[in-house]
Design a protein around this motif. Sequence first.
Motif, PDB file in Angstrom:
ATOM      1  N   SER A  37       0.837  -1.181   0.000  1.00  0.00           N
ATOM      2  CA  SER A  37       0.000   0.000   0.000  1.00  0.00           C
ATOM      3  C   SER A  37       0.882   1.244   0.000  1.00  0.00           C
ATOM      4  O   SER A  37       1.878   1.305   0.709  1.00  0.00           O
ATOM      5  N   TYR A  38       0.484   2.243  -0.763  1.00  0.00           N
ATOM      6  CA  TYR A  38       1.236   3.500  -0.813  1.00  0.00           C
ATOM      7  C   TYR A  38       0.835   4.434   0.321  1.00  0.00           C
ATOM      8  O   TYR A  38       1.651   5.222   0.791  1.00  0.00           O
ATOM      9  N   ARG A  83       5.750   6.929   3.274  1.00  0.00           N
ATOM     10  CA  ARG A  83       6.396   8.108   2.675  1.00  0.00           C
ATOM     11  C   ARG A  83       7.417   7.733   1.601  1.00  0.00           C
ATOM     12  O   ARG A  83       7.504   8.385   0.573  1.00  0.00           O
ATOM     13  N   GLU A  84       8.174   6.668   1.825  1.00  0.00           N
ATOM     14  CA  GLU A  84       9.208   6.270   0.871  1.00  0.00           C
ATOM     15  C   GLU A  84       8.604   5.911  -0.493  1.00  0.00           C
ATOM     16  O   GLU A  84       9.058   6.367  -1.530  1.00  0.00           O
ATOM     17  N   ILE A  85       7.536   5.108  -0.475  1.00  0.00           N
ATOM     18  CA  ILE A  85       6.883   4.717  -1.719  1.00  0.00           C
ATOM     19  C   ILE A  85       6.138   5.903  -2.327  1.00  0.00           C
ATOM     20  O   ILE A  85       6.177   6.110  -3.540  1.00  0.00           O
ATOM     21  N   GLU A 128       6.913   9.023  -2.194  1.00  0.00           N
ATOM     22  CA  GLU A 128       7.889   9.911  -2.836  1.00  0.00           C
ATOM     23  C   GLU A 128       8.337   9.377  -4.190  1.00  0.00           C
ATOM     24  O   GLU A 128       8.635  10.147  -5.099  1.00  0.00           O
ATOM     25  N   LYS A 129       8.371   8.056  -4.348  1.00  0.00           N
ATOM     26  CA  LYS A 129       8.760   7.458  -5.625  1.00  0.00           C
ATOM     27  C   LYS A 129       7.627   7.517  -6.645  1.00  0.00           C
ATOM     28  O   LYS A 129       7.864   7.666  -7.832  1.00  0.00           O
ATOM     29  N   LYS A 130       6.386   7.335  -6.194  1.00  0.00           N
ATOM     30  CA  LYS A 130       5.251   7.198  -7.104  1.00  0.00           C
ATOM     31  C   LYS A 130       4.552   8.519  -7.429  1.00  0.00           C
ATOM     32  O   LYS A 130       3.907   8.635  -8.454  1.00  0.00           O
ATOM     33  N   TYR A 131       4.625   9.513  -6.530  1.00  0.00           N
ATOM     34  CA  TYR A 131       3.947  10.783  -6.758  1.00  0.00           C
ATOM     35  C   TYR A 131       4.975  11.869  -7.049  1.00  0.00           C
ATOM     36  O   TYR A 131       5.914  12.071  -6.296  1.00  0.00           O
ATOM     37  N   LYS A 132       4.748  12.572  -8.167  1.00  0.00           N
ATOM     38  CA  LYS A 132       5.635  13.683  -8.540  1.00  0.00           C
ATOM     39  C   LYS A 132       4.758  14.847  -8.978  1.00  0.00           C
ATOM     40  O   LYS A 132       3.886  14.683  -9.838  1.00  0.00           O
TER      41      LYS A 132
END
Length: 150
Positions: free
Chosen positions: A1-2, A6-8, A10-14
């Motif tokens: 789950s995203y 926070r780590e995931i 930051e990778k998936k949302y820009k």
Amino acid sequence: SYFGNREIEEKKYKDGWYHTGDIGVWNENSVVTVLGRIDDMMNVSGENIYPDQLEEILCMNEKISDCIVTSVPDEIRGESIVVYVLKKDGISLEEVAAFCSDKNYFSKYKRPRFYSYIEKIPVNSTGKKQRTLVKEMALEHLKNGLLKKL
């Protein structure tokens, strides 16, 4: 789950956008064709290769009902392609390699270097192939000499 990770996140949302990791091309008629996922893409000698494309070609062989393609690290090429074929289909790994050597089906850089059988292709609850599990398995098989180099 995203959510809450926070780590995931930051990778998936820009810039407020969720990035799926899907890769596609747009043609002159504005039709988008999804080629695969960036996570699944293999880079062999500087060429990007998508496992779905190779699996589709492999399954054109009447003796192959299903397969899964992944890669393992290669010091010279960056990655080498690995093919796992369902064992119950009665095709030898040599026959699979011969099929892959046919220039009408595979460009030279897309030809797998390693072959093996698999009892069952792992899929998730929606039926999608679990490539991450097979990639981990291929690394272990390579380390233990269980992949056939043809």
